[in-house]
Motif scaffolding. Structure first.
Motif, PDB file in Angstrom:
ATOM      1  N   GLN A  63      17.858  68.948   1.520  1.00 49.86           N
ATOM      2  CA  GLN A  63      19.269  68.720   1.824  1.00 49.86           C
ATOM      3  C   GLN A  63      19.789  69.893   2.660  1.00 49.86           C
ATOM      4  OE1 GLN A  63      23.083  66.933  -0.389  1.00 49.86           O
ATOM      5  NE2 GLN A  63      21.470  67.663  -1.672  1.00 49.86           N
ATOM      6  N   GLY A  64      20.365  69.580   3.809  1.00 45.64           N
ATOM      7  CA  GLY A  64      20.879  70.640   4.683  1.00 45.64           C
ATOM      8  C   GLY A  64      22.274  71.085   4.251  1.00 45.64           C
ATOM      9  N   LYS A  65      22.772  72.085   4.973  1.00 48.32           N
ATOM     10  CA  LYS A  65      24.135  72.597   4.772  1.00 48.32           C
ATOM     11  C   LYS A  65      25.148  71.483   4.932  1.00 48.32           C
ATOM     12  CE  LYS A  65      24.370  77.153   6.396  1.00 48.32           C
ATOM     13  NZ  LYS A  65      24.289  77.937   7.593  1.00 48.32           N
ATOM     14  N   ASP A  66      24.806  70.537   5.820  1.00 48.71           N
ATOM     15  CA  ASP A  66      25.685  69.410   6.115  1.00 48.71           C
ATOM     16  C   ASP A  66      25.614  68.306   5.056  1.00 48.71           C
ATOM     17  OD1 ASP A  66      23.125  68.549   6.547  1.00 48.71           O
ATOM     18  OD2 ASP A  66      23.358  68.119   8.684  1.00 48.71           O
ATOM     19  N   GLY A  67      24.809  68.524   4.008  1.00 46.19           N
ATOM     20  CA  GLY A  67      24.699  67.535   2.945  1.00 46.19           C
ATOM     21  C   GLY A  67      23.768  66.374   3.268  1.00 46.19           C
ATOM     22  N   ARG A  68      23.176  66.404   4.451  1.00 43.44           N
ATOM     23  CA  ARG A  68      22.286  65.295   4.825  1.00 43.44           C
ATOM     24  C   ARG A  68      20.848  65.577   4.375  1.00 43.44           C
ATOM     25  NH1 ARG A  68      23.030  63.520  10.879  1.00 43.44           N
ATOM     26  NH2 ARG A  68      22.097  61.614  10.089  1.00 43.44           N
ATOM     27  N   VAL A  69      20.147  64.487   4.086  1.00 44.07           N
ATOM     28  CA  VAL A  69      18.779  64.623   3.580  1.00 44.07           C
ATOM     29  C   VAL A  69      17.778  64.410   4.705  1.00 44.07           C
ATOM     30  CG1 VAL A  69      17.080  63.684   1.952  1.00 44.07           C
ATOM     31  CG2 VAL A  69      19.486  63.827   1.301  1.00 44.07           C
ATOM     32  N   ARG A  70      16.823  65.331   4.780  1.00 47.00           N
ATOM     33  CA  ARG A  70      15.821  65.308   5.843  1.00 47.00           C
ATOM     34  C   ARG A  70      14.418  65.212   5.256  1.00 47.00           C
ATOM     35  NH1 ARG A  70      20.256  68.260   6.962  1.00 47.00           N
ATOM     36  NH2 ARG A  70      20.675  68.800   9.133  1.00 47.00           N
ATOM     37  N   VAL A  71      13.585  64.381   5.867  1.00 46.28           N
ATOM     38  CA  VAL A  71      12.184  64.296   5.449  1.00 46.28           C
ATOM     39  C   VAL A  71      11.342  64.991   6.521  1.00 46.28           C
ATOM     40  CG1 VAL A  71      10.266  62.745   4.911  1.00 46.28           C
ATOM     41  CG2 VAL A  71      12.593  62.113   4.271  1.00 46.28           C
ATOM     42  N   PHE A  72      10.374  65.792   6.074  1.00 40.24           N
ATOM     43  CA  PHE A  72       9.549  66.578   6.997  1.00 40.24           C
ATOM     44  C   PHE A  72       8.242  65.856   7.312  1.00 40.24           C
ATOM     45  CE2 PHE A  72       6.607  70.172   7.936  1.00 40.24           C
ATOM     46  CZ  PHE A  72       7.285  70.702   9.012  1.00 40.24           C
ATOM     47  N   ARG A  73       8.044  65.516   8.576  1.00 33.83           N
ATOM     48  CA  ARG A  73       6.777  65.032   9.150  1.00 33.83           C
ATOM     49  C   ARG A  73       6.091  63.906   8.359  1.00 33.83           C
ATOM     50  NH1 ARG A  73       3.605  69.611  12.498  1.00 33.83           N
ATOM     51  NH2 ARG A  73       3.282  67.780  13.776  1.00 33.83           N
ATOM     52  N   TRP A  74       6.883  62.913   7.897  1.00 34.01           N
ATOM     53  CA  TRP A  74       6.310  61.856   7.067  1.00 34.01           C
ATOM     54  C   TRP A  74       5.178  61.091   7.773  1.00 34.01           C
ATOM     55  CZ3 TRP A  74       6.118  56.824   8.643  1.00 34.01           C
ATOM     56  CH2 TRP A  74       6.926  56.492   9.739  1.00 34.01           C
ATOM     57  N   GLU A  75       5.267  60.986   9.111  1.00 33.57           N
ATOM     58  CA  GLU A  75       4.246  60.205   9.821  1.00 33.57           C
ATOM     59  C   GLU A  75       2.858  60.816   9.675  1.00 33.57           C
ATOM     60  OE1 GLU A  75       6.548  59.812  13.527  1.00 33.57           O
ATOM     61  OE2 GLU A  75       5.454  57.913  13.724  1.00 33.57           O
ATOM     62  N   GLU A  76       2.838  62.142   9.610  1.00 34.55           N
ATOM     63  CA  GLU A  76       1.548  62.831   9.427  1.00 34.55           C
ATOM     64  C   GLU A  76       0.952  62.487   8.061  1.00 34.55           C
ATOM     65  OE1 GLU A  76      -0.096  64.808  11.580  1.00 34.55           O
ATOM     66  OE2 GLU A  76       1.420  64.423  13.117  1.00 34.55           O
ATOM     67  N   ASN A  77       1.824  62.419   7.049  1.00 30.64           N
ATOM     68  CA  ASN A  77       1.332  62.056   5.719  1.00 30.64           C
ATOM     69  C   ASN A  77       0.865  60.604   5.682  1.00 30.64           C
ATOM     70  OD1 ASN A  77       3.665  64.233   5.202  1.00 30.64           O
ATOM     71  ND2 ASN A  77       2.085  64.446   3.653  1.00 30.64           N
ATOM     72  N   ALA A  78       1.600  59.742   6.384  1.00 33.02           N
ATOM     73  CA  ALA A  78       1.209  58.323   6.420  1.00 33.02           C
ATOM     74  C   ALA A  78      -0.169  58.184   7.065  1.00 33.02           C
ATOM     75  CB  ALA A  78       2.262  57.517   7.180  1.00 33.02           C
ATOM     76  N   LYS A  79      -0.366  58.935   8.158  1.00 34.55           N
ATOM     77  CA  LYS A  79      -1.665  58.870   8.861  1.00 34.55           C
ATOM     78  C   LYS A  79      -2.788  59.420   7.983  1.00 34.55           C
ATOM     79  CE  LYS A  79      -0.069  60.380  13.083  1.00 34.55           C
ATOM     80  NZ  LYS A  79      -0.190  61.394  14.097  1.00 34.55           N
ATOM     81  N   ARG A  80      -2.481  60.518   7.310  1.00 31.96           N
ATOM     82  CA  ARG A  80      -3.530  61.120   6.476  1.00 31.96           C
ATOM     83  C   ARG A  80      -3.890  60.193   5.318  1.00 31.96           C
ATOM     84  NH1 ARG A  80      -2.471  67.093   4.566  1.00 31.96           N
ATOM     85  NH2 ARG A  80      -1.207  66.053   2.983  1.00 31.96           N
TER      86      ARG A  80
END
Ligand code: PLP
Ligand code: COI
Length: 338
Positions: A63-80
């Motif tokens: 969760q950022g300062k702006d209150g928004r939720v961010r996912v990190f590099r999910w496509e890499e996990n999907a590929k793996r």
């Protein structure tokens, strides 16, 4: 939801409200189902139970300062996960399904995304298992893909305080042409004795060597290894280690910082020449290493003692700043959930 002490979370399981599930039957994936149960019901002869047809992933939302939720590099996990599925002959989870379930599971558990500034994150655990009943050694025809989430703190309880590691001379994690480069449960079962033995001797974790020659560094328990010397980031190249998404990101960030990068075999004796050493992964983020003991030679290699070295610290600052939305995401690593 009971009160969570966000600032003091460890890397452990905390119950959340919902998980998502999807079944592969008759050659195709079905509809996404939502469950509030932490229990799954599977056949006694399911291949995951007997023959280890199981793969998992680990990624994080912030969760950022702006209150928004961010996912990190999910496509890499999907590929793996697809590469893991191929490696043990399971049905592959399409990227779109992977993403939809990650997004849905986060949305259903929105209140468990740790607030900005607490150092905690929402850990996302996708899991793919063979559920079809077989008794001969062969792949199942039915699979279950599920995702649960849990808020977590750092994997190494020391956080950014450097830890001691033990070179594993008695146990290998994976065979030379085995499954070390995919994320399947068997690799982790195979690492438990080594980790326990390290803990018994007060080490935070183990450093595995290449299983063939026992000469080169492979990886660090559930994380990749890196060393720093002469303004160069050095990380092992091996067919038996998990291709870490964190490591891949740190390589890019190191290059941005004007640091040379080398991916190559790293002989144990080279540890002597490293100024900094670290373990990196989704759970570990960067865990600085202060010493590595080799029982074969009774030698202790030492690095920065009381704090992370300057390169490790700067890499950590940049990685976490991108994940939290505090720094420009120039490579498009972060995707918003809401
Ligand atoms: N190596 C092993 C054995 C792991 O379990 C992990 C964790 O996923 C890593 C390395 C780090 O990979 P990543 O940075 O993609 O989380
Ligand atoms: C991760 O870093 O996501 C991992 O999967 C490590 C885990 C085995 C604790």
């Amino acid at each position: 939801m009971e009160n969570i002490d966000w600032g003091h979370l460890s890397f452990g399981y905390n119950k959340t409200n919902y998980n998502t599930r999807c079944y592969f039957r008759n050659g195709k994936w079905g509809k996404i189902e939502v469950s509030s149960s932490e229990i799954i019901n599977i056949h006694i002869a399911a291949t995951c139970l007997h023959y280890g047809q199981e793969a998992f992933e680990g990624l994080k939302a912030f969760q950022g300062k702006d209150g928004r939720v961010r996912v990190f590099r999910w496509e890499e996990n999907a590929k793996r996960m697809q590469s893991s599925a191929k490696g043990i002959r399971m049905a592959e989870v399409p990227g779109a399904l992977f993403k939809e379930m990650v997004w849905k599971t986060i949305a259903l558990n929105r209140e468990f995304v740790p607030p900005y500034g607490t150092g905690a994150a929402l850990y996302i655990r996708p899991l793919l298992i063979g559920t079809g009943a077989e008794i001969g050694v062969k792949p199942a025809t039915e699979y279950m893909f599920m995702i649960f989430v849990t808020p977590v703190g750092p994997y190494f309880k020391e956080g950014m305080k450097p830890v001691d590691m033990l070179i594993s001379r008695e146990y290998d994690r994976a065979a030379p042409l085995g499954t070390g480069n995919i994320k399947v449960g068997g690799n982790y079962a195979g690492s438990l004795n080594a980790i326990q033995s390290a803990h018994d001797h007060s080490f935070a974790n183990v450093v595995f060597l290449d299983a063939k020659e026992k000469k080169y560094i492979d990886e660090c328990g559930p994380a990749n290894f890196f060393g720093v010397k002469n303004n160069t980031y050095i990380t092992p190249k091996s067919d038996s280690i998990l291709p870490s998404i964190t490591n891949k990101s740190l390589i890019t960030l190191a290059e941005d910082m004007g640091i040379k990068v080398e991916r190559r075999k790293v002989p144990v004796e080279e540890l002597e020449t490293f100024e900094e050493a670290g373990a990196c992964g989704t759970a570990a983020v960067i865990s600085p290493v202060k010493s590595i003991y080799d029982p074969a030679t009774r030698k202790t290699y030492t690095f920065y003692q009381d704090q992370a070295g300057p390169v490790s610290q700067e890499l950590y600052n940049r990685l976490t700043a991108i994940q939290l939305g505090d720094m420009e995401d120039k490579y498009g690593w972060v995707e918003f959930v809401d």
